[in-house]
Write a protein that holds these residues in place. Structure first.
Motif, PDB file in Angstrom:
ATOM      1  N   ARG A 217       0.822  -1.221   0.000  1.00  7.47           N
ATOM      2  CA  ARG A 217       0.000   0.000   0.000  1.00  7.47           C
ATOM      3  C   ARG A 217       0.853   1.268   0.000  1.00  7.47           C
ATOM      4  NH1 ARG A 217      -3.898  -2.790   3.926  1.00  7.47           N
ATOM      5  NH2 ARG A 217      -5.668  -3.371   2.637  1.00  7.47           N
ATOM      6  N   PRO A 218       1.799   1.427   0.960  1.00  5.62           N
ATOM      7  CA  PRO A 218       2.604   2.654   0.932  1.00  5.62           C
ATOM      8  C   PRO A 218       3.515   2.741  -0.292  1.00  5.62           C
ATOM      9  CG  PRO A 218       3.391   1.188   2.669  1.00  5.62           C
ATOM     10  CD  PRO A 218       2.108   0.613   2.149  1.00  5.62           C
ATOM     11  N   ALA A 219       3.965   1.596  -0.800  1.00  9.39           N
ATOM     12  CA  ALA A 219       4.849   1.618  -1.965  1.00  9.39           C
ATOM     13  C   ALA A 219       4.127   2.117  -3.206  1.00  9.39           C
ATOM     14  CB  ALA A 219       5.429   0.225  -2.208  1.00  9.39           C
ATOM     15  N   LEU A 220       2.834   1.788  -3.329  1.00 11.98           N
ATOM     16  CA  LEU A 220       2.070   2.196  -4.503  1.00 11.98           C
ATOM     17  C   LEU A 220       1.515   3.611  -4.391  1.00 11.98           C
ATOM     18  CD1 LEU A 220       0.148  -1.108  -5.302  1.00 11.98           C
ATOM     19  CD2 LEU A 220       2.156  -0.176  -6.463  1.00 11.98           C
ATOM     20  N   LYS A 221       1.607   4.169  -3.192  1.00 11.03           N
ATOM     21  CA  LYS A 221       1.126   5.534  -3.002  1.00 11.03           C
ATOM     22  C   LYS A 221       2.251   6.497  -3.359  1.00 11.03           C
ATOM     23  CE  LYS A 221      -1.059   8.522   0.422  1.00 11.03           C
ATOM     24  NZ  LYS A 221      -1.477   8.654   1.845  1.00 11.03           N
ATOM     25  N   GLU A 222       2.112   7.155  -4.504  1.00 10.30           N
ATOM     26  CA  GLU A 222       3.192   8.012  -4.989  1.00 10.30           C
ATOM     27  C   GLU A 222       3.397   9.205  -4.070  1.00 10.30           C
ATOM     28  OE1 GLU A 222       2.735   9.101  -9.047  1.00 10.30           O
ATOM     29  OE2 GLU A 222       2.564   7.027  -9.739  1.00 10.30           O
ATOM     30  N   PRO A 223       4.656   9.653  -3.952  1.00  5.48           N
ATOM     31  CA  PRO A 223       4.936  10.802  -3.083  1.00  5.48           C
ATOM     32  C   PRO A 223       4.236  12.063  -3.591  1.00  5.48           C
ATOM     33  CG  PRO A 223       6.857  10.256  -4.416  1.00  5.48           C
ATOM     34  CD  PRO A 223       5.864   9.155  -4.614  1.00  5.48           C
ATOM     35  N   ASN A 224       3.787  12.868  -2.667  1.00 10.28           N
ATOM     36  CA  ASN A 224       3.074  14.104  -3.006  1.00 10.28           C
ATOM     37  C   ASN A 224       4.050  15.281  -2.957  1.00 10.28           C
ATOM     38  OD1 ASN A 224       1.332  16.204  -3.353  1.00 10.28           O
ATOM     39  ND2 ASN A 224       0.136  15.836  -1.497  1.00 10.28           N
ATOM     40  N   PHE A 225       4.356  15.835  -4.140  1.00  7.28           N
ATOM     41  CA  PHE A 225       5.298  16.946  -4.216  1.00  7.28           C
ATOM     42  C   PHE A 225       4.602  18.308  -4.208  1.00  7.28           C
ATOM     43  CE2 PHE A 225       7.732  13.394  -6.029  1.00  7.28           C
ATOM     44  CZ  PHE A 225       8.886  13.490  -5.260  1.00  7.28           C
ATOM     45  N   ASP A 226       3.263  18.301  -4.007  1.00 12.27           N
ATOM     46  CA  ASP A 226       2.550  19.578  -3.904  1.00 12.27           C
ATOM     47  C   ASP A 226       3.095  20.344  -2.705  1.00 12.27           C
ATOM     48  OD1 ASP A 226       1.043  18.768  -6.023  1.00 12.27           O
ATOM     49  OD2 ASP A 226      -0.713  18.198  -4.827  1.00 12.27           O
ATOM     50  N   GLY A 227       3.445  21.564  -2.934  1.00 21.71           N
ATOM     51  CA  GLY A 227       3.978  22.376  -1.837  1.00 21.71           C
ATOM     52  C   GLY A 227       5.486  22.273  -1.698  1.00 21.71           C
TER      53      GLY A 227
ATOM     54  N   ASN B 215      11.632   6.064   2.995  1.00 20.37           N
ATOM     55  CA  ASN B 215      11.690   5.577   4.376  1.00 20.37           C
ATOM     56  C   ASN B 215      10.389   4.860   4.755  1.00 20.37           C
ATOM     57  OD1 ASN B 215      13.234   5.483   6.908  1.00 20.37           O
ATOM     58  ND2 ASN B 215      11.531   6.664   7.713  1.00 20.37           N
ATOM     59  N   THR B 216       9.262   5.398   4.285  1.00 18.32           N
ATOM     60  CA  THR B 216       7.969   4.759   4.552  1.00 18.32           C
ATOM     61  C   THR B 216       7.923   3.353   3.953  1.00 18.32           C
ATOM     62  OG1 THR B 216       6.821   6.886   4.605  1.00 18.32           O
ATOM     63  CG2 THR B 216       5.473   4.947   4.195  1.00 18.32           C
ATOM     64  N   ILE B 217       8.466   3.196   2.748  1.00 19.47           N
ATOM     65  CA  ILE B 217       8.495   1.878   2.115  1.00 19.47           C
ATOM     66  C   ILE B 217       9.402   0.927   2.900  1.00 19.47           C
ATOM     67  CG2 ILE B 217       9.062   0.572   0.029  1.00 19.47           C
ATOM     68  CD1 ILE B 217       8.440   3.073  -1.586  1.00 19.47           C
ATOM     69  N   ILE B 218      10.566   1.423   3.315  1.00 17.54           N
ATOM     70  CA  ILE B 218      11.497   0.588   4.082  1.00 17.54           C
ATOM     71  C   ILE B 218      10.829   0.095   5.369  1.00 17.54           C
ATOM     72  CG2 ILE B 218      13.648   0.602   5.423  1.00 17.54           C
ATOM     73  CD1 ILE B 218      14.753   2.565   3.268  1.00 17.54           C
ATOM     74  N   LEU B 219      10.165   1.000   6.074  1.00 15.91           N
ATOM     75  CA  LEU B 219       9.469   0.614   7.305  1.00 15.91           C
ATOM     76  C   LEU B 219       8.367  -0.403   7.003  1.00 15.91           C
ATOM     77  CD1 LEU B 219       9.196   4.059   9.150  1.00 15.91           C
ATOM     78  CD2 LEU B 219      10.707   2.145   9.712  1.00 15.91           C
TER      79      LEU B 219
ATOM     80  N   GLY C  25      16.945   0.941   0.557  1.00 18.36           N
ATOM     81  CA  GLY C  25      17.860   1.639   1.459  1.00 18.36           C
ATOM     82  C   GLY C  25      19.003   2.280   0.692  1.00 18.36           C
ATOM     83  N   THR C  26      19.500   1.587  -0.329  1.00 16.24           N
ATOM     84  CA  THR C  26      20.570   2.145  -1.173  1.00 16.24           C
ATOM     85  C   THR C  26      20.080   3.382  -1.911  1.00 16.24           C
ATOM     86  OG1 THR C  26      21.599  -0.029  -1.480  1.00 16.24           O
ATOM     87  CG2 THR C  26      22.108   1.652  -3.125  1.00 16.24           C
ATOM     88  N   ALA C  27      18.870   3.307  -2.461  1.00 15.00           N
ATOM     89  CA  ALA C  27      18.297   4.458  -3.173  1.00 15.00           C
ATOM     90  C   ALA C  27      18.106   5.629  -2.218  1.00 15.00           C
ATOM     91  CB  ALA C  27      16.968   4.070  -3.815  1.00 15.00           C
ATOM     92  N   LYS C  28      17.644   5.364  -1.004  1.00 15.93           N
ATOM     93  CA  LYS C  28      17.433   6.424  -0.016  1.00 15.93           C
ATOM     94  C   LYS C  28      18.758   7.082   0.366  1.00 15.93           C
ATOM     95  CE  LYS C  28      15.320   7.464   4.466  1.00 15.93           C
ATOM     96  NZ  LYS C  28      16.453   8.238   4.968  1.00 15.93           N
ATOM     97  N   THR C  29      19.796   6.273   0.499  1.00 14.39           N
ATOM     98  CA  THR C  29      21.125   6.810   0.831  1.00 14.39           C
ATOM     99  C   THR C  29      21.584   7.774  -0.258  1.00 14.39           C
ATOM    100  OG1 THR C  29      21.717   4.828   2.083  1.00 14.39           O
ATOM    101  CG2 THR C  29      23.531   6.193   1.289  1.00 14.39           C
ATOM    102  N   LYS C  30      21.328   7.434  -1.510  1.00 14.97           N
ATOM    103  CA  LYS C  30      21.710   8.306  -2.629  1.00 14.97           C
ATOM    104  C   LYS C  30      20.923   9.610  -2.601  1.00 14.97           C
ATOM    105  CE  LYS C  30      23.134   4.495  -5.629  1.00 14.97           C
ATOM    106  NZ  LYS C  30      22.814   3.662  -6.813  1.00 14.97           N
TER     107      LYS C  30
END
Length: 198
Positions: A63-73, A89-93, A132-137
């Motif tokens: 569910r959180p992985a398929l919910k695209e990040p909201n860049f509004d604002g 981070n939400t996906i990792i958790l 985690g690797t992608a987040k580190t980048k």
């Protein structure tokens, strides 16, 4: 009475007793179910409940992985960086919680189910490392240097595109009894609706 006749009479009498026709004893009481509880895991347990547990665990990260990040604002690069980092981070958790829940489903009621869950857990473990690797980048990207920031995001995106999520429904569906159980599981049907084509 000949020996053969006596044997025939004994055999007939035994047959009558064994079939209940000659039984004269009375058993008192009321018929009741076996007082032992049904097994909660392993052979004899409910395959629908087990599959529901597996699919519920996978929904935790799907569910959180398929919910695209909201860049509004997110008006500037530092804000974009934060939104993307928080999303990863939400996906990792979610993956970590999925693995914990998957570890609690108990033994499979069907031969081959435990081995499949072990494989799914292995894919989730690799998924956690890759994200985690992608987040580190992303976290290392310098938003004050637009060119370098764009390059870091492109690199992170390339990492994410190589990721393969587990296809639990296909893996477990190879086992006919579990495939039928998945059809009756509400969580498995939700998972199927979130991942069409699987």
């Amino acid at each position: 009475m000949s020996r053969t006749t006596r044997l025939a009479v004994v055999a007939a009498a035994l047959s009558t007793v064994l079939l209940g026709g000659g039984c004269t004893s009375v058993v008192t009481g009321v018929p009741a179910a076996d007082p032992a509880p049904a097994p909660t895991e392993g052979p004899g347990s409910d395959p629908v409940k087990w599959m529901d547990g597996v699919c519920t665990s996978l929904l935790t990260f799907t569910r959180p992985a398929l919910k695209e990040p909201n860049f509004d604002g997110a008006a500037d690069l530092p804000a974009i960086k934060k939104v993307l980092s928080d999303y990863l981070n939400t996906i990792i958790l979610g993956v970590q919680q999925s693995r914990a829940q998957l570890g609690g489903v108990g033994r499979s009621p069907v031969t081959g189910g435990d081995e499949t869950v072990t494989r799914i857990n292995g894919v989730l473990s690799q998924l956690e490392k890759d994200i985690g690797t992608a987040k580190t980048k992303v976290d290392a990207a310098d938003p004050n240097n637009p060119a370098a920031f764009q390059a870091a995001l492109t690199d992170a995106q390339a990492t994410l595109q190589k990721i393969t999520a587990p296809d639990a429904l296909a893996d477990l569906g190879a086992l006919p009894r579990l495939d039928k159980a998945a059809v009756k599981s509400a969580s498995c049907q939700q998972l199927r609706s979130l991942t069409p084509g699987r």
